[in-house]
Design an enzyme around this catalytic site. Sequence first.
Site, PDB file in Angstrom:
ATOM      1  N   LYS A  39       0.818  -1.208   0.000  1.00 63.79           N
ATOM      2  CA  LYS A  39       0.000   0.000   0.000  1.00 63.79           C
ATOM      3  C   LYS A  39       0.857   1.265   0.000  1.00 63.79           C
ATOM      4  O   LYS A  39       1.846   1.352   0.714  1.00 63.79           O
ATOM      5  CB  LYS A  39      -0.899  -0.007   1.241  1.00 63.79           C
ATOM      6  N   GLY A  44       6.328   0.599   5.961  1.00 63.81           N
ATOM      7  CA  GLY A  44       7.232  -0.321   5.269  1.00 63.81           C
ATOM      8  C   GLY A  44       7.349  -0.012   3.786  1.00 63.81           C
ATOM      9  O   GLY A  44       8.446  -0.059   3.211  1.00 63.81           O
ATOM     10  N   CYS A  45       6.240   0.316   3.166  1.00 62.85           N
ATOM     11  CA  CYS A  45       6.241   0.599   1.723  1.00 62.85           C
ATOM     12  C   CYS A  45       6.992   1.893   1.435  1.00 62.85           C
ATOM     13  O   CYS A  45       7.682   2.011   0.421  1.00 62.85           O
ATOM     14  CB  CYS A  45       4.813   0.670   1.197  1.00 62.85           C
ATOM     15  N   THR A  46       6.877   2.866   2.334  1.00 65.46           N
ATOM     16  CA  THR A  46       7.601   4.118   2.178  1.00 65.46           C
ATOM     17  C   THR A  46       9.100   3.882   2.348  1.00 65.46           C
ATOM     18  O   THR A  46       9.909   4.385   1.556  1.00 65.46           O
ATOM     19  CB  THR A  46       7.087   5.165   3.184  1.00 65.46           C
ATOM     20  N   ALA A  49      10.325   2.162  -0.881  1.00 64.63           N
ATOM     21  CA  ALA A  49      10.343   3.082  -2.023  1.00 64.63           C
ATOM     22  C   ALA A  49      11.462   4.113  -1.884  1.00 64.63           C
ATOM     23  O   ALA A  49      12.161   4.420  -2.855  1.00 64.63           O
ATOM     24  CB  ALA A  49       8.989   3.778  -2.168  1.00 64.63           C
TER      25      ALA A  49
END
Length: 151
Positions: A39, A44-46, A49
């Site tokens: 998401k 974690g995704c940030t 990325a």
Amino acid sequence: MELHVGDPAPGFSARDQDGKEVKLSNFKGEKVILYFYPKDDTPGCTAQACNLRDNYDKLLSQGYKVLGVSVDNEKSHVKFINKFSLPFSLLADTDHAIVESYGVWVEKSMYGRTYMGTARTTFVIDENGMIEEIIQKVDTKNHTDQILGNT
């Protein structure tokens, strides 16, 4: 269907954050880092990325193109890209076609509740469209090192 190293990478077509159609076949002759994440704009995704962003020039110098995929829509991707100055495209897989073809749409559980979601997984695809590496235990803060084999 479970994918393995040496398998041909499943072809796909999806819209990026700008609404442009992106096909895997457009990258024939190039190495692709295809990373699936749950998401936009979550911790974690940030971290993942931003690690790829901070090492983007290194990845480019090694001949890699970077594509992120989540089931978020284009509008969500635009916000995520703008907020964190991400230099690569994010593909909107709102119909789950890509996550399902790569086998990363899986049952997950949190707080005793089960639901379907994207398993954080990265596929490194070679110039011939073959899967060269599959990273399933992604270290979000050191992901580039995992990809380049520096861990």
